[in-house]
Design a protein around this motif. Structure first.
Motif, mmCIF file in Angstrom:
data_model
loop_
_atom_site.group_PDB
_atom_site.id
_atom_site.type_symbol
_atom_site.label_atom_id
_atom_site.label_comp_id
_atom_site.label_asym_id
_atom_site.label_seq_id
_atom_site.Cartn_x
_atom_site.Cartn_y
_atom_site.Cartn_z
ATOM 1 N N ASP A 29 -37.458 -135.981 2.450
ATOM 2 C CA ASP A 29 -38.455 -136.351 1.451
ATOM 3 C C ASP A 29 -39.770 -136.647 2.175
ATOM 4 O O ASP A 29 -39.899 -137.658 2.880
ATOM 5 C CB ASP A 29 -37.967 -137.580 0.685
ATOM 6 C CG ASP A 29 -38.911 -137.994 -0.430
ATOM 7 O OD1 ASP A 29 -40.105 -137.640 -0.384
ATOM 8 O OD2 ASP A 29 -38.438 -138.675 -1.353
ATOM 9 N N HIS A 30 -40.732 -135.764 1.995
ATOM 10 C CA HIS A 30 -42.019 -135.850 2.679
ATOM 11 C C HIS A 30 -42.708 -137.195 2.410
ATOM 12 O O HIS A 30 -43.174 -137.869 3.330
ATOM 13 C CB HIS A 30 -42.902 -134.677 2.230
ATOM 14 C CG HIS A 30 -44.240 -134.639 2.890
ATOM 15 N ND1 HIS A 30 -45.360 -135.169 2.319
ATOM 16 C CD2 HIS A 30 -44.631 -134.142 4.095
ATOM 17 C CE1 HIS A 30 -46.383 -134.999 3.125
ATOM 18 N NE2 HIS A 30 -45.963 -134.371 4.219
ATOM 19 N N ASP A 31 -42.777 -137.603 1.139
ATOM 20 C CA ASP A 31 -43.460 -138.850 0.789
ATOM 21 C C ASP A 31 -42.756 -140.066 1.384
ATOM 22 O O ASP A 31 -43.403 -141.005 1.844
ATOM 23 C CB ASP A 31 -43.543 -138.995 -0.734
ATOM 24 C CG ASP A 31 -44.475 -137.957 -1.351
ATOM 25 O OD1 ASP A 31 -45.379 -137.476 -0.628
ATOM 26 O OD2 ASP A 31 -44.308 -137.647 -2.539
ATOM 27 N N LEU A 34 -43.452 -140.293 5.136
ATOM 28 C CA LEU A 34 -44.825 -140.755 5.357
ATOM 29 C C LEU A 34 -44.961 -142.242 5.042
ATOM 30 O O LEU A 34 -45.659 -142.975 5.743
ATOM 31 C CB LEU A 34 -45.806 -139.933 4.521
ATOM 32 C CG LEU A 34 -46.035 -138.498 4.995
ATOM 33 C CD1 LEU A 34 -46.991 -137.777 4.046
ATOM 34 C CD2 LEU A 34 -46.575 -138.457 6.413
ATOM 35 N N ARG A 141 -42.774 -136.459 13.736
ATOM 36 C CA ARG A 141 -43.866 -135.522 13.475
ATOM 37 C C ARG A 141 -43.488 -134.099 13.885
ATOM 38 O O ARG A 141 -43.809 -133.131 13.212
ATOM 39 C CB ARG A 141 -45.126 -135.970 14.221
ATOM 40 C CG ARG A 141 -45.764 -137.215 13.595
ATOM 41 C CD ARG A 141 -47.099 -137.552 14.178
ATOM 42 N NE ARG A 141 -48.049 -136.498 13.854
ATOM 43 C CZ ARG A 141 -49.014 -136.104 14.690
ATOM 44 N NH1 ARG A 141 -49.152 -136.651 15.846
ATOM 45 N NH2 ARG A 141 -49.842 -135.141 14.325
ATOM 46 N N LEU A 144 -41.285 -132.691 11.381
ATOM 47 C CA LEU A 144 -42.074 -132.345 10.192
ATOM 48 C C LEU A 144 -42.855 -131.043 10.426
ATOM 49 O O LEU A 144 -42.926 -130.175 9.558
ATOM 50 C CB LEU A 144 -43.043 -133.468 9.837
ATOM 51 C CG LEU A 144 -42.453 -134.698 9.181
ATOM 52 C CD1 LEU A 144 -43.502 -135.784 9.054
ATOM 53 C CD2 LEU A 144 -41.854 -134.360 7.836
ATOM 54 N N LYS A 147 -40.940 -127.822 10.196
ATOM 55 C CA LYS A 147 -40.595 -127.404 8.834
ATOM 56 C C LYS A 147 -41.731 -126.656 8.152
ATOM 57 O O LYS A 147 -41.553 -126.078 7.087
ATOM 58 C CB LYS A 147 -40.206 -128.614 8.014
ATOM 59 C CG LYS A 147 -38.930 -129.204 8.514
ATOM 60 C CD LYS A 147 -38.553 -130.394 7.708
ATOM 61 C CE LYS A 147 -37.313 -130.983 8.352
ATOM 62 N NZ LYS A 147 -36.751 -132.010 7.596
ATOM 63 N N LEU A 148 -42.876 -126.736 8.732
ATOM 64 C CA LEU A 148 -44.048 -126.103 8.091
ATOM 65 C C LEU A 148 -44.042 -124.610 8.290
ATOM 66 O O LEU A 148 -43.580 -123.975 9.092
ATOM 67 C CB LEU A 148 -45.337 -126.698 8.663
ATOM 68 C CG LEU A 148 -45.527 -128.177 8.346
ATOM 69 C CD1 LEU A 148 -46.818 -128.663 9.000
ATOM 70 C CD2 LEU A 148 -45.594 -128.435 6.868
#
Length: 148
Positions: A29-31, A34, A141, A144, A147-148
């Motif tokens: 879950d990105h949010d 963060l 990071r 994350l 995953k981009l």
């Protein structure tokens, strides 16, 4: 909250994340990640405040040792001045003042060395904690970004 709590939450989130089929990539879950990273960053200043407080305590210990040493020297000088007229007493007073001065310098040096050692140990521990936190943040990071 404790810095380690947020790190543990991020690690838990990463460990429990679903894996994408046929890859090493995970879905998180990105949010939420963060938000945890924001909370982690907010918790860091407490650690820094602790190190600043330790440095202030070290400085206070050094100042107190110096004041004590100066007071002992002043007392020794006053004692010597009172005994100026008596020859044998003058000799004994000088010996005693030198002994007091030597002990005061030794005590001040020991306190200073001990305070420096204590401050260094605390700062080393803080540095290690901050390195672990930074390593965890970098890993998060990196994951994350993968995953981009």
């Amino acid at each position: 909250m404790d810095t380690y709590y947020y790190i543990e939450q991020i690690q838990k989130m990463l460990a429990e994340a679903s894996k994408l089929p046929f890859s090493n990539k995970i879905v998180i879950d990105h949010d939420k990640i963060l938000q945890l990273l924001d909370e982690l960053i907010k918790s860091l200043p407490e650690e820094i405040k602790k190190s600043r407080k330790i440095l202030e305590e070290r400085q206070n210990i050094l100042l107190e040792a110096q004041r004590e040493g100066e007071m002992i020297i002043k007392e020794a000088k006053e004692y010597i001045e009172k005994m100026v007229d008596q020859n044998e007493i003058i000799k004994l007073a000088k010996e005693k003042s030198e002994e007091i001065l030597t002990n005061a310098k030794k005590t001040a040096r020991e306190i200073r060395v001990g305070a420096n050692k204590y401050a260094d140990e605390v700062l080393e521990e803080l540095e290690n904690q901050l390195q672990k936190i930074l390593q965890s943040v970098r890993k998060g990071r990196e994951e994350l970004n993968n995953k981009l």
